[in-house]
Motif scaffolding. Structure first.
Motif, PDB file in Angstrom:
ATOM      1  N   ASP A 260       0.829  -1.209   0.000  1.00  0.00           N
ATOM      2  CA  ASP A 260       0.000   0.000   0.000  1.00  0.00           C
ATOM      3  C   ASP A 260       0.861   1.254   0.000  1.00  0.00           C
ATOM      4  O   ASP A 260       0.554   2.236  -0.694  1.00  0.00           O
ATOM      5  N   ASN A 261       1.944   1.231   0.769  1.00  0.00           N
ATOM      6  CA  ASN A 261       2.828   2.398   0.829  1.00  0.00           C
ATOM      7  C   ASN A 261       3.541   2.633  -0.496  1.00  0.00           C
ATOM      8  O   ASN A 261       3.708   3.784  -0.928  1.00  0.00           O
ATOM      9  N   ILE A 262       3.956   1.545  -1.142  1.00  0.00           N
ATOM     10  CA  ILE A 262       4.595   1.672  -2.451  1.00  0.00           C
ATOM     11  C   ILE A 262       3.611   2.281  -3.450  1.00  0.00           C
ATOM     12  O   ILE A 262       3.950   3.188  -4.214  1.00  0.00           O
ATOM     13  N   ALA A 263       2.383   1.765  -3.455  1.00  0.00           N
ATOM     14  CA  ALA A 263       1.368   2.260  -4.388  1.00  0.00           C
ATOM     15  C   ALA A 263       1.060   3.729  -4.133  1.00  0.00           C
ATOM     16  O   ALA A 263       0.921   4.524  -5.074  1.00  0.00           O
ATOM     17  N   ALA A 329       7.099  -0.883   5.586  1.00  0.00           N
ATOM     18  CA  ALA A 329       5.778  -1.090   6.185  1.00  0.00           C
ATOM     19  C   ALA A 329       5.562  -0.190   7.393  1.00  0.00           C
ATOM     20  O   ALA A 329       4.419   0.082   7.768  1.00  0.00           O
ATOM     21  N   ARG A 330       6.643   0.269   7.999  1.00  0.00           N
ATOM     22  CA  ARG A 330       6.485   1.097   9.204  1.00  0.00           C
ATOM     23  C   ARG A 330       6.229   2.569   8.885  1.00  0.00           C
ATOM     24  O   ARG A 330       5.918   3.353   9.782  1.00  0.00           O
ATOM     25  N   HIS A 331       6.344   2.954   7.620  1.00  0.00           N
ATOM     26  CA  HIS A 331       6.047   4.336   7.264  1.00  0.00           C
ATOM     27  C   HIS A 331       4.542   4.592   7.351  1.00  0.00           C
ATOM     28  O   HIS A 331       3.739   3.822   6.831  1.00  0.00           O
ATOM     29  N   ALA A 332       4.195   5.668   8.005  1.00  0.00           N
ATOM     30  CA  ALA A 332       2.802   6.112   8.045  1.00  0.00           C
ATOM     31  C   ALA A 332       2.513   6.967   6.814  1.00  0.00           C
ATOM     32  O   ALA A 332       3.430   7.455   6.155  1.00  0.00           O
ATOM     33  N   ARG A 333       1.235   7.143   6.524  1.00  0.00           N
ATOM     34  CA  ARG A 333       0.861   7.980   5.376  1.00  0.00           C
ATOM     35  C   ARG A 333       1.456   9.375   5.506  1.00  0.00           C
ATOM     36  O   ARG A 333       1.944   9.949   4.530  1.00  0.00           O
ATOM     37  N   ALA A 334       1.453   9.907   6.725  1.00  0.00           N
ATOM     38  CA  ALA A 334       2.004  11.248   6.938  1.00  0.00           C
ATOM     39  C   ALA A 334       3.495  11.297   6.623  1.00  0.00           C
ATOM     40  O   ALA A 334       4.003  12.328   6.146  1.00  0.00           O
TER      41      ALA A 334
END
Length: 356
Positions: A260-263, A329-334
């Motif tokens: 999801d973060n990559i996308a 994976a630990r990155h938040a959207r912010a």
């Protein structure tokens, strides 16, 4: 990199380096086995925790046996040196990691370099070779470009020419595949006889392994100088890796969150007209070409509290300097939005970033 900076430069793809269960497993490993292994594997340094990890790896990857090395660099040096000599023909992708090229040099074997991900070029080179042993070697996920080798086609070409295929999946293990088995997940040991992977990326610890047929791995254990002549991996690191491996297998939601973060990053970066590659892995290079421009962008992001890798020649070819951005994976959207805001400002060249 300041401790408080957002890390988009490291390879902790699943966020396991700071996972409390992994850290506690390391502490427990040190309490049980001591701070170090105190000897090489073949003397007295091969402890029960090393044996357990090797068994778990072999089971997970569908191979007969696995062998743990202290670092990924040592694994690649040792495997190639143990198998190759001056009479061996080595065929390597032009963008392979330096450790694979250095392994060939240590073995005294010549590396013939095929065009990046070009199996037709590989086939042409193999057809010309009369060597008794042909060793085909490729990264799984290429560390500077983030693209993925066509393992199925590499295996088919190698088999047609009676070659042995070795895949270094340092950046794919834990990330790709339904169970995190990497870019070779679903392949047979016949297709990929030699699989190398590391623990210092998605598993968040340190060290590496090679997996394959039992007789092949036994040969490597006896003749790989970087395995035979060094102290075994500290047992605390091995214990931490065992816990990380369990999490990788039991928690596919981490890979889903990473995807999801990559996308998100790719979608928003494209809307900003940033120079994206086609990579869909956690490695997202932005090729800027000019070294000075690359360093300038990296410095501006650093001033924003965002760390990225500024990659220049000779690590990449002349004219291909880039920002190597890695997602976790630990990155938040912010976190990702803050990175994108910094990149958008970098496009304005001289507009300084305001500290978030």
């Amino acid at each position: 990199m300041p401790d408080a900076a957002l890390d988009f430069a490291g390879n902790d793809y699943l966020g396991l380096a700071l996972e409390p269960r992994v850290r506690e497993a390391a502490a427990d490993g040190a309490r049980r086995f001591g701070a170090g292994a105190t000897a090489s594997h073949l003397v007295s340094g091969h402890l029960s925790v090393h044996e357990t990890l090797e068994q778990k790896l072999a089971e997970w990857l569908g191979r007969e046996r696995a062998l743990v090395f202290s670092t990924g660099y040592m694994a690649n040096l040792g495997v190639i040196q143990a198998l190759a000599d001056r009479s061996t023909a080595l065929f390597q992708d032009r963008l392979n990691h330096a450790s694979l090229l250095d392994g060939a040099a240590l073995a005294g074997a010549r590396s013939r370099r095929f065009h990046h991900r070009d199996t037709a070029d590989l086939e042409r080179l193999l057809a010309r070779s009369e060597a008794a042993l042909k060793l085909v070697i490729s990264d799984g996920v290429f560390s500077m470009d983030g693209d993925v080798a066509d393992v199925t086609e590499l295996a088919a070409v190698a088999r047609r020419h009676e070659g042995l295929l070795m895949i270094d999946d340092a950046h794919g293990i834990g990330v790709l595949g339904d169970t995190g088995g990497g870019c070779t997940e679903g392949t047979s040991p016949t297709e990929v006889p030699l699989l190398v992977g590391t623990f210092g990326k998605a598993l968040g610890t340190g060290g590496a392994f090679v997996a394959g047929d039992a007789s092949l791995i036994d040969h490597i254990a006896q003749f790989a100088r970087s395995y035979v002549y060094t102290t075994a991996q500290p047992p605390a690191v091995t214990a931490a890796t065992l816990e990380a491996l369990k999490i990788v297998r039991d928690e596919p939601e981490r890979r889903a969150r990473l995807a999801d973060n990559i996308a998100l990053f790719r979608r928003e970066a494209a809307s900003l007209d940033l120079p994206l590659s086609d990579a869909t892995t956690p490695i997202q290079p932005l090729t800027l070409g000019d070294e000075a421009r690359t360093l300038r962008w990296a410095a501006r992001l650093d001033a924003c509290g965002v760390a990225v890798g500024a990659i220049r020649p000779p690590t990449v070819p002349d004219g291909q300097a880039r920002l190597r951005i890695t997602l976790s994976a630990r990155h938040a959207r912010a976190d990702i939005e803050r990175l994108l805001e910094g990149l958008a400002r970098c496009r304005q060249e001289d507009t300084p970033c305001a500290t978030a």
